[in-house]
Design an enzyme around this catalytic site. Structure first.
Site, PDB file in Angstrom:
ATOM      1  N   GLU A   1       0.802  -1.223   0.000  1.00  0.00           N
ATOM      2  CA  GLU A   1       0.000   0.000   0.000  1.00  0.00           C
ATOM      3  C   GLU A   1       0.834   1.273   0.000  1.00  0.00           C
ATOM      4  O   GLU A   1       0.559   2.214  -0.726  1.00  0.00           O
ATOM      5  CB  GLU A   1      -0.951   0.000   1.205  1.00  0.00           C
ATOM      6  CG  GLU A   1      -2.204   0.835   1.017  1.00  0.00           C
ATOM      7  CD  GLU A   1      -1.984   2.323   1.192  1.00  0.00           C
ATOM      8  OE1 GLU A   1      -2.752   3.111   0.611  1.00  0.00           O
ATOM      9  OE2 GLU A   1      -1.041   2.723   1.916  1.00  0.00           O
ATOM     10  N   ASP A   2       1.870   1.314   0.807  1.00  0.00           N
ATOM     11  CA  ASP A   2       2.682   2.525   0.897  1.00  0.00           C
ATOM     12  C   ASP A   2       4.136   2.138   1.063  1.00  0.00           C
ATOM     13  O   ASP A   2       4.461   1.031   1.518  1.00  0.00           O
ATOM     14  CB  ASP A   2       2.202   3.393   2.062  1.00  0.00           C
ATOM     15  CG  ASP A   2       2.685   4.834   1.958  1.00  0.00           C
ATOM     16  OD1 ASP A   2       3.255   5.196   0.910  1.00  0.00           O
ATOM     17  OD2 ASP A   2       2.497   5.598   2.917  1.00  0.00           O
TER      18      ASP A   2
ATOM     19  N   HIS B   1      -0.955   0.595   7.128  1.00  0.00           N
ATOM     20  CA  HIS B   1      -1.471   1.442   6.054  1.00  0.00           C
ATOM     21  C   HIS B   1      -0.342   2.394   5.638  1.00  0.00           C
ATOM     22  O   HIS B   1       0.646   1.950   5.068  1.00  0.00           O
ATOM     23  CB  HIS B   1      -2.723   2.173   6.561  1.00  0.00           C
ATOM     24  CG  HIS B   1      -3.561   2.758   5.484  1.00  0.00           C
ATOM     25  ND1 HIS B   1      -4.864   3.160   5.685  1.00  0.00           N
ATOM     26  CD2 HIS B   1      -3.313   3.039   4.181  1.00  0.00           C
ATOM     27  CE1 HIS B   1      -5.376   3.634   4.571  1.00  0.00           C
ATOM     28  NE2 HIS B   1      -4.449   3.588   3.647  1.00  0.00           N
TER      29      HIS B   1
ATOM     30  N   ILE C   1       2.977   4.886   5.775  1.00  0.00           N
ATOM     31  CA  ILE C   1       4.262   4.740   6.446  1.00  0.00           C
ATOM     32  C   ILE C   1       5.114   5.984   6.238  1.00  0.00           C
ATOM     33  O   ILE C   1       5.033   6.656   5.200  1.00  0.00           O
ATOM     34  CB  ILE C   1       5.017   3.488   5.914  1.00  0.00           C
ATOM     35  CG1 ILE C   1       6.305   3.236   6.701  1.00  0.00           C
ATOM     36  CG2 ILE C   1       5.315   3.618   4.421  1.00  0.00           C
ATOM     37  CD1 ILE C   1       6.996   1.928   6.348  1.00  0.00           C
TER      38      ILE C   1
ATOM     39  N   ASN D   1      -5.213   7.531   7.612  1.00  0.00           N
ATOM     40  CA  ASN D   1      -4.752   7.064   6.305  1.00  0.00           C
ATOM     41  C   ASN D   1      -3.230   7.074   6.204  1.00  0.00           C
ATOM     42  O   ASN D   1      -2.622   6.048   5.977  1.00  0.00           O
ATOM     43  CB  ASN D   1      -5.370   7.923   5.190  1.00  0.00           C
ATOM     44  CG  ASN D   1      -5.143   7.354   3.815  1.00  0.00           C
ATOM     45  OD1 ASN D   1      -4.016   7.169   3.382  1.00  0.00           O
ATOM     46  ND2 ASN D   1      -6.214   7.051   3.101  1.00  0.00           N
ATOM     47  N   ASP D   2      -2.609   8.240   6.354  1.00  0.00           N
ATOM     48  CA  ASP D   2      -1.169   8.330   6.144  1.00  0.00           C
ATOM     49  C   ASP D   2      -0.523   9.167   7.232  1.00  0.00           C
ATOM     50  O   ASP D   2      -1.190   9.945   7.922  1.00  0.00           O
ATOM     51  CB  ASP D   2      -0.887   8.922   4.766  1.00  0.00           C
ATOM     52  CG  ASP D   2       0.535   8.667   4.294  1.00  0.00           C
ATOM     53  OD1 ASP D   2       1.211   7.785   4.870  1.00  0.00           O
ATOM     54  OD2 ASP D   2       0.980   9.338   3.346  1.00  0.00           O
TER      55      ASP D   2
ATOM     56  N   ASN E   1      -5.841  12.132   1.803  1.00  0.00           N
ATOM     57  CA  ASN E   1      -5.211  10.820   1.702  1.00  0.00           C
ATOM     58  C   ASN E   1      -3.732  10.905   2.100  1.00  0.00           C
ATOM     59  O   ASN E   1      -3.406  11.164   3.234  1.00  0.00           O
ATOM     60  CB  ASN E   1      -5.410  10.291   0.273  1.00  0.00           C
ATOM     61  CG  ASN E   1      -5.254   8.796   0.159  1.00  0.00           C
ATOM     62  OD1 ASN E   1      -4.347   8.216   0.726  1.00  0.00           O
ATOM     63  ND2 ASN E   1      -6.137   8.162  -0.584  1.00  0.00           N
TER      64      ASN E   1
ATOM     65  N   ASP F   1      -3.266   8.728  -4.394  1.00  0.00           N
ATOM     66  CA  ASP F   1      -3.258   7.992  -3.136  1.00  0.00           C
ATOM     67  C   ASP F   1      -2.059   8.450  -2.313  1.00  0.00           C
ATOM     68  O   ASP F   1      -2.164   9.392  -1.541  1.00  0.00           O
ATOM     69  CB  ASP F   1      -3.218   6.490  -3.411  1.00  0.00           C
ATOM     70  CG  ASP F   1      -3.588   5.662  -2.185  1.00  0.00           C
ATOM     71  OD1 ASP F   1      -3.314   6.119  -1.060  1.00  0.00           O
ATOM     72  OD2 ASP F   1      -4.151   4.572  -2.346  1.00  0.00           O
ATOM     73  N   ASN F   2      -0.911   7.814  -2.495  1.00  0.00           N
ATOM     74  CA  ASN F   2       0.272   8.177  -1.703  1.00  0.00           C
ATOM     75  C   ASN F   2       1.292   8.964  -2.520  1.00  0.00           C
ATOM     76  O   ASN F   2       1.375   8.843  -3.744  1.00  0.00           O
ATOM     77  CB  ASN F   2       0.928   6.914  -1.148  1.00  0.00           C
ATOM     78  CG  ASN F   2       0.060   6.258  -0.087  1.00  0.00           C
ATOM     79  OD1 ASN F   2      -0.337   6.897   0.880  1.00  0.00           O
ATOM     80  ND2 ASN F   2      -0.261   4.994  -0.283  1.00  0.00           N
TER      81      ASN F   2
END
Length: 336
Positions: free
Chosen positions: A20-21, A87, A89, A141-142, A197, A242-243
């Site tokens: 994901e990240d 999730h 990082i 989320n982040d 996000n 997203d990231n």
């Protein structure tokens, strides 16, 4: 293109349950979160997660040794690894001691937290240092660490109920926020946000970049003296971000994004049935607050990587991660 999870090396682990990240250090080591599941996951996905034996883990990939694939880091036995759903990082390396700290958004049953670990190189393991939790945390989320004891974290939505949060998302209600922990206190430093996000600090740490998921844009904030955030500008990228990651040498941005959002929603519910397109954008920054050109580095219909959520570049090589699919490693020739 090469799929990292398909290397033959015995040190490699297959990555088919998400990456994901990720964040890459200056020496080429990338830390990756895998095994995504959160409070907004559907019943179908949660059952699939269980049936397929998915689990939360942190992976390590070395750009200098790509043939070795990824290595799963051993988890601190004192930490509840069975209830670990990583999730976002953020990775921080102390310039004096060389110690490496990982700040990871976690979705254990009942509440969202930020977990702090120290990476133990000789053991390829994570030592758990601290759990951060507060009433200002809603659905996280982040995270973006500003020091060994402080960080920003995004509240994607306010409602913890999956049904209420769905309404919040559909109506684009401005109930998201950014929380800052200064080592002693938690404060909401930006609010009235719509589905915030990924979050990232600029190279000089004076500015904060924020991915506006459903608005298909990136916001640039200036950090005030009290660490509150003041909006400077918002620029469209025409894809759902997203990231975010930073190319250390240039300060340019790399964005994992979703070109077709309704396909991503279906993929998140039933990844065994539906796939989603992927896109990676490279944002040329003229300076920390001024966007130059935008290069479309990668676009795919989802067959190679479905629902790209993150990407990172090192020495003209790129890793692309996904929320719940696979990890892809490739050469980058567009920027040469």
């Amino acid at each position: 293109m090469q799929l990292v999870g398909r290397f033959d090396s015995g040190a490699a682990k297959k990555v088919h349950h998400g990456a994901e990240d990720m964040e890459t250090l200056a020496d080429g080591r990338a830390f990756i979160t895998s095994g995504f599941q959160w409070p907004l996951s559907s019943k179908h996905f949660k059952q699939l997660y269980k049936d397929q034996g998915r689990k939360g883990k942190v992976l390590l990939f070395d750009f200098n040794k790509p043939e070795s694939g990824v290595t799963e880091l051993a988890m601190d036995p004192q930490f509840d690894g069975e209830n670990f759903h990583p999730h976002g990082i953020s990775v921080l390396q102390d310039p004096d001691s060389g110690k490496i700290f990982l700040f990871i958004v976690n979705h254990p049953e009942g509440k969202d937290t930020v977990e702090k670990f120290e990476f133990i190189q000789e053991k390829l393991a994570l030592e758990h240092i601290e759990t951060f939790s507060d009433s200002t945390f809603r659905v996280l989320n982040d995270v973006a660490a500003t020091s060994e004891n402080s960080f920003y974290v995004t509240n994607y939505v306010h409602s913890k109920s999956s049904s209420l949060s769905f309404i919040e998302i559909i109506l684009l209600l401005p109930w998201g926020s950014v929380v800052y922990y200064d080592g002693a206190n938690y404060n909401v430093v930006a609010d009235s946000l719509v589905i915030p996000n990924g979050i990232l600090l600029s190279k000089d740490k004076r500015y904060v970049y924020l991915a506006n998921n459903f608005f298909a844009s990136i916001s640039i904030f200036e950090r005030d003296e009290d660490d509150r955030l003041t909006i400077l500008q918002e620029f469209p990228i025409h894809s759902y971000p997203d990231n975010l990651s930073l190319e250390p040498k240039t300060g340019n941005l790399l964005i994992g994004s979703i070109p077709v959002v309704h396909m991503m929603i279906k993929h998140m519910d039933a990844p065994d049935v539906d796939m989603a397109p992927s896109k990676v954008l490279y944002i040329h920054m003229d300076n920390a607050t001024t966007v130059g050109e935008i290069t479309d580095l990668y676009t795919n219909d989802g067959r190679q990587i479905s629902g790209c959520s993150s990407a990172t570049i090192y020495d003209n090589k790129m890793l692309m991660g996904s929320v719940i699919d696979r990890l892809v490693y490739c050469d980058v020739r567009t920027l040469e």
